[in-house]
Design a protein around this motif. Sequence first.
Motif, mmCIF file in Angstrom:
data_model
loop_
_atom_site.group_PDB
_atom_site.id
_atom_site.type_symbol
_atom_site.label_atom_id
_atom_site.label_comp_id
_atom_site.label_asym_id
_atom_site.label_seq_id
_atom_site.Cartn_x
_atom_site.Cartn_y
_atom_site.Cartn_z
ATOM 1 N N GLU A 235 0.823 -1.165 0.243
ATOM 2 C CA GLU A 235 -0.008 0.023 0.052
ATOM 3 C C GLU A 235 0.782 1.171 0.072
ATOM 4 O O GLU A 235 0.658 2.308 -0.803
ATOM 5 N N HIS A 236 1.920 1.327 0.641
ATOM 6 C CA HIS A 236 2.728 2.419 0.912
ATOM 7 C C HIS A 236 3.603 2.898 -0.418
ATOM 8 O O HIS A 236 3.879 3.882 -0.778
ATOM 9 N N LYS B 10 0.192 4.333 -2.899
ATOM 10 C CA LYS B 10 -0.356 5.444 -2.802
ATOM 11 C C LYS B 10 0.314 6.727 -3.464
ATOM 12 O O LYS B 10 -0.538 7.438 -3.941
ATOM 13 N N TYR C 278 -6.426 -0.247 -7.077
ATOM 14 C CA TYR C 278 -5.854 1.421 -6.621
ATOM 15 C C TYR C 278 -6.796 2.019 -5.994
ATOM 16 O O TYR C 278 -6.170 2.596 -5.031
ATOM 17 N N THR D 282 -6.172 3.669 -2.271
ATOM 18 C CA THR D 282 -5.951 5.060 -2.058
ATOM 19 C C THR D 282 -7.197 5.898 -1.353
ATOM 20 O O THR D 282 -7.034 6.913 -1.062
#
Length: 54
Positions: free
Chosen positions: A10-11, A14, A46, A50
């Motif tokens: 995830e990081h 983003k 996505y 986000t």
Amino acid sequence: MIVEGINFVEHAIKPMKKQDFVKAHMDKLWQDRDPEEREKMLSDVYDAITGKKK
């Protein structure tokens, strides 16, 4: 986030633009599916990561 056995970091996702994320993964993931379905799945991943809605 894990989707159908694929672990998305995830990081790392983003800060990416959606089109860059889809382009980077389109030819690598879910090759057993047609391109339109792969693009939708990647777009959904996505959006989920986000927090952006369509």
